[in-house]
Structure formats: structure tokens, C-alpha cells
Design an enzyme around this catalytic site. Structure first.
Site, mmCIF file in Angstrom:
data_model
loop_
_atom_site.group_PDB
_atom_site.id
_atom_site.type_symbol
_atom_site.label_atom_id
_atom_site.label_comp_id
_atom_site.label_asym_id
_atom_site.label_seq_id
_atom_site.Cartn_x
_atom_site.Cartn_y
_atom_site.Cartn_z
ATOM 1 N N LYS A 200 11.415 27.343 48.641
ATOM 2 C CA LYS A 200 10.235 27.155 49.065
ATOM 3 C C LYS A 200 10.053 26.705 50.535
ATOM 4 C CE LYS A 200 8.046 26.342 45.346
ATOM 5 N NZ LYS A 200 9.210 26.635 44.294
ATOM 6 N N HIS A 261 7.830 19.432 35.769
ATOM 7 C CA HIS A 261 7.042 20.448 35.276
ATOM 8 C C HIS A 261 7.452 20.832 33.875
ATOM 9 C CE1 HIS A 261 6.845 23.108 39.175
ATOM 10 N NE2 HIS A 261 5.660 22.110 39.103
ATOM 11 N N SER A 265 10.779 25.715 35.119
ATOM 12 C CA SER A 265 10.952 27.175 35.242
ATOM 13 C C SER A 265 12.377 27.652 34.755
ATOM 14 C CB SER A 265 10.971 27.731 36.537
ATOM 15 O OG SER A 265 11.107 26.789 37.669
ATOM 16 N N HIS A 268 16.886 22.695 32.404
ATOM 17 C CA HIS A 268 17.788 22.009 33.007
ATOM 18 C C HIS A 268 17.162 20.921 33.788
ATOM 19 C CE1 HIS A 268 22.010 20.457 34.535
ATOM 20 N NE2 HIS A 268 21.280 19.680 35.205
ATOM 21 N N HIS A 270 15.329 18.689 36.038
ATOM 22 C CA HIS A 270 15.169 18.398 37.357
ATOM 23 C C HIS A 270 13.788 17.922 37.727
ATOM 24 C CE1 HIS A 270 13.636 22.587 36.472
ATOM 25 N NE2 HIS A 270 12.779 22.428 37.637
#
Lengths: 330, 330
Positions: A200, A261, A265, A268, A270
């Protein structure tokens, strides 16, 4: 917040697309006004009938509509224009004000401006295909409450059934892809990670800095799998990630928002590094968990994230939401 | 579809409020129109002269101005209102369109709407102090780490020295101001609260719903003061606040983000209710704490918020940031 992210992506992608198109039109379009003085007024929208609101943002004052215009399918995008400093004097002189509320030194009004000082940018796609309609359609989100038991009985089985490919993640870890984008690489198999810019971020300015640290350990799906045994890994990502960003982008830790988060999404482990003050999609309290808080909670209670109730938003079309409904947890 | 229904309900609630206001105006205001139908128009802004733009956002169509109004310092906030679904038909019928660009199936226009369909929300602070001006001036932010000890040795003394007036809060609690805006009132002195729309919300659509619950207890400054003894109060605000919002706005709890700020902008306990998916300012993980999480943490550890390290952003010009620097905590 997932919603907003999707919307914002559409918005900005659309904005770019429109501005590119506008540029093209400037060169190619021969049916511009000849005089250049009198505006060309149309009323094609008077034939538009709205079928549905595809999405909208009250914060950005934008609305995407699907409907019909003279028999054709159409998408119409309405967006209020930014307030212009150079029109303020005229605005204050020529507007009408309606008092809404007065309390102490505070008062609020509705201001009705002369319409030429308060335009609405309107984009029409006509005839529009089903693809256009889908592109602009937003999905509602629902806040889901997930106990530790819900995780084990509803969420985990769902994740395992989906078994989404993580090949792209492994490609990054093994330098088979995006190797030239890597900002920092710690090869340690236990506490190591790869830090690279999120897709992004266009890396043109640090104002919207957005990087992702991907853990080398492959068996940590999310926050739910973390326990105190992972503290060395989390500390390492936190400290070396901040140091790498300071070195490469000259941005100190006090300007960073570092978080995970839940739901992520992809499953794994991150960690997100975004610039404080940049309203990155997904940084809202309903989905983000500060890494510093995660570390503190695990230090106090090694099983904190395995036992606690967690809340997160899911989109209406998310299969996991269906599972929570089936389990009568929504 | 639920959305549409909710919007219609707001419209009618708004209609009621208007008629209530019209009634008030008729009774109190001696220079109101005799008919009682026409709204009360003012033009106080015609005396406003802009000194500087304190900050603005093209994305959010908002502008914060500093200036003078009839000799007094004033801050004026202009914000375009969200596009309303229930006014679309009228908007399309009665607006004028100016073609900007046409290319293939894409075209873009500037739309000039009847001014009553395209209002600008205007908030005035007058007379404004240097503090108000500072509050709205754009500033860099820094993430501060505050241990429980930092709170007691740095933050608490600072808050006590500032002793900002909370008169406007007491006015609301005592129904001396904004009484007609109150959505729900629980008069219990221990667990009671007043729920009312935040000034940022124009109440025209639920998409950007934003309400504040203000506790009746006066001695709770912030999250830091909370312990398990406050659980009944927090539960009461959480459950009755959600129920009141469902009843008034037809918005279920699964569409709400309910949270506290730390640091708060005023030191009297209050809780934010915003619509999930609306990217409300201040809902980021660096400042917001989900009320459900706060309750859970206090249930597990009665002193959680008195002992934990908390992180929050402070603006460069915030006096508290200076104190953290002096204490070499930044």
C-alpha cells in the site's frame, strides 16, 4: 476498518484513474467549450434513478451509487469538494446560518452557501457493467466477539479448512521474490524476520510509511498462538524493526505505530509498522493490537491471548462470519 | 436495507428536533419569525475575518480557522456534511451540472446543488483562548510511554495544575445546556450517565454515528483512575448505551465501536460510541481502548490501569509532552 480500507483503496485507485483520465481527455477531447467563458450546463442526472447505494463514507463525504440513466445501467460517484481558502471571504459574506446549538463559548450552525462556492464532484460511468458495480460495492462489517473457546471450536477449524496458500510469504522469506524490496533481514530461525514495505505504500514520502515484518517461524498463525515463549521473537522484531526504520528512513520510534492485526489477513505472524499520524487502513482499535501492549500482556500472563475474549470486525461476505452465525455467536 | 430504515428514522428524529427548536425559538427568541415555520437565520459569520488556516483536510473536507469576530478571538470549524441518501432524488432533480471531462463511458461534472441540500457544518468557539487556537493547529505527534509511576509523578501533577474548567460537562449533567440533545439519561449518582451526540456528528445519517456517554460520577479523571469498583458503572454505560442506540437509531451492538481515549481530551470519565466502519478521528489503536477490553482487564486484574504502562500520542505543543521530556522519559 477493513471496510474503510477497502473503500479507501477504491477511492484512491479511482482518484488516480480519474486524474489520469482527465489528463488524457484534456489532450484528446475536441468537444470542449469554444468560448471558454460560459459554462456548459447539463441536466443528464435528472434522468438518473438510484437503485442502491454501493458504498459511502461520511468522513470523506463521498457516495457511490448504482442506478439507471435513460435506460442504461450507470454508476454515479458524488464527492463534496474540499473547502477552499480563497473563497472564504465570499463564503462568510454570502451564506446563511442556522443555529443548531449554543453552550457557553461553543455554538454550532448549519451554513447554506451560494451553490457555486460549494460544488459536488460528480463522476458518471454509463453504460456501466456488472464489474463496475461490483468494484464500488461495499460490504457491511460486524463486530464479532470471540472467546478462547470460540477460537478453538469455530475460528481455528475454519482457518484450517481454508488452508490458504502462504507461498508468497515463503517466497519473501527465501528471497525468491521481492528480494530487492527488503529493508532489513534477520536470518535467525527462532527470532528472525524480514522487514519490507507494504504494497500500500509507494515509498515516495515517509508521511504514510507502512512496513511489514514477517516472522521466520512458520507455525505462528496469529495473536492467538502467542505465549510467553515468543517474547524473544516479539522483542527482536520490535527493537530491530524500529532501529532499521530509524536508519533507513530517519524516523524515530516515537513516530511509529507498531501493531498486529486480529484477525490478520493471512495466518503467518507479521507485524505492521506505520507512521503515527498517518491514518493507515486497519489501525483502528477494533482490529489493531499494539505490539508493546502484546508484550506487556504476555509478560504478565503467559496465556493472555489464548484465554482472552477478543473482538474484531468481519465483512458480511466473510465465510468466518457465517460460521459465527451458525454457532449462534452473533 | 436496515441502513435505509435507520436513515429514515434519523431524518424523522431530526425533524422532531427541528420542530422542538422552532418551538423554543418561538418562546424565547423575541426576534424570531411570527409564523413559526421559517428557521432562525443568523449572519454572525459575516463579521468574521480569517487570520490563518490552523489546519485542513482535503480528504475530509474540513477546515479549522483562526480569526476575529466582532472584536473577539474566534475559532471557526467548517466541515462539509456527508451526502444524504434521502435527499438524492431532490438533488438530482434540482441541481445544475457543469461538464468537466468526457471520455468513453466516463464523464465528470461539477454539480451545483440547492444550498439547503448541501450544508456546511459550522462550529464557532468565541471568545477563543490561545489554548483553543493551539488545539486546532496542526502539529506533529509523538508516541509517549507512561508507566504507572510516570502517571503519578509527571501526568497527574500536570493535569492538576492545568485544572481546566469542566463547567460545560456539568451543564450537560445538570440539564443546564444541551438538554434537548440528550438521547438517554440514567440519573443514578453511582452508575448513571448522560448519552448525547458528539458535536462532530450532524445526526443526519447513522453512517458516521458518534455519541458520548458522560458519567455522573465526578471524580474519575480517566482510564488511569479505573479499578474493579467501577465495573458496575462501566457495565451500565456499555449495556444501556448500546440499548439506547439500538432504540433510537436502530443500530445493533455489532455495528458499534465503544471505547475510551487515553489521554482523554477532558478529565471527566466519558465513553465514545461510534459506528463500526466509520473511520472516526481518535479511533486508532494508539489512543482508543475498547470498553469491552477495559472491562475484561479490570475483571482479571482490579488494578490493571493503575499499574500498566500505557502508550499514547501527544502533539508537539502539548505541555504534557514537555514534562515527559523534562523527566527524560522521551
Amino acid at each position: 476498518m477493513a471496510n474503510v480500507a477497502a473503500k479507501r483503496e477504491i477511492s484512491s485507485a479511482e482518484g488516480e484513474e480519474l486524474s489520469r483520465e482527465a489528463k488524457r481527455a484534456k489532450g484528446d477531447d475536441k468537444n470542449g467549450e469554444e468560448s471558454g467563458n460560459e459554462p456548459e450546463w447539463e441536466n443528464i442526472l435528472s434522468t438518473f434513478t438510484t437503485t442502491s447505494v454501493l458504498s459511502d463514507s461520511a468522513r470523506e463525504k463521498i457516495m457511490f451509487l448504482h442506478g439507471k440513466m435513460a435506460g442504461d445501467e450507470a454508476v454515479v460517484v458524488l464527492e463534496k469538494t474540499p473547502i477552499r481558502e480563497d473563497s472564504l471571504a465570499e463564503l462568510f459574506r454570502d451564506s446563511k446560518l442556522r443555529l443548531d446549538m449554543r453552550n457557553d463559548i461553543y455554538s454550532s450552525y448549519r451554513l447554506q452557501a451560494p451553490s457555486h462556492l460549494n460544488e459536488i464532484k460528480t463522476t458518471v460511468v454509463c453504460p456501466a457493467t456488472e464489474k463496475h458495480v461490483k468494484k464500488y460495492r461495499r460490504q457491511e462489517s460486524f463486530l464479532v466477539e470471540e472467546t478462547g473457546d470460540d477460537y478453538r471450536s469455530v475460528t481455528l477449524p475454519y482457518i484450517q479448512e481454508q488452508s490458504l496458500s502462504l507461498q508468497w510469504v515463503y517466497n519473501i522469506l527465501e528471497k525468491k521474490a521481492e528480494a530487492e524490496r527488503v529493508v532489513y533481514d534477520d536470518p535467525d530461525p527462532e527470532v528472525g524476520f524480514v522487514l519490507l514495505p507494504d504494497l500500500k505504500w509507494d515509498q515516495k514520502q515517509v508521511d504514510d510509511l507502512y512496513l511489514i515484518a514477517i516472522a521466520r517461524q512458520k507455525d505462528i498463525k496469529s495473536l492467538r498462538d502467542l505465549s510467553s515463549e515468543h517474547l524473544p521473537l516479539l522483542h527482536n522484531i520490535f527493537h530491530k524493526g524500529k532501529a532499521a526504520i530509524l536508519e533507513r528512513y530517519n524516523l524515530p520510534a516515537s513516530k511509529l505505530r507498531v501493531y498486529l492485526h486480529y484477525q490478520p489477513s493471512y495466518y503467518h505472524l507479521h507485524v505492521h509498522f506505520t507512521k503515527l499520524g498517518h491514518d493507515a487502513p486497519g489501525c483502528g482499535v477494533e482490529r489493531a493490537h499494539l505490539l508493546s501492549d502484546v508484550i506487556q500482556n504476555l509478560q504478565t500472563d503467559p496465556q493472555y491471548y489464548r484465554t482472552r475474549t477478543l473482538w474484531f470486525p468481519l465483512r458480511a461476505d466473510d465465510g468466518l462470519l457465517g460460521r459465527f452465525k451458525e454457532a449462534r455467536r452473533l
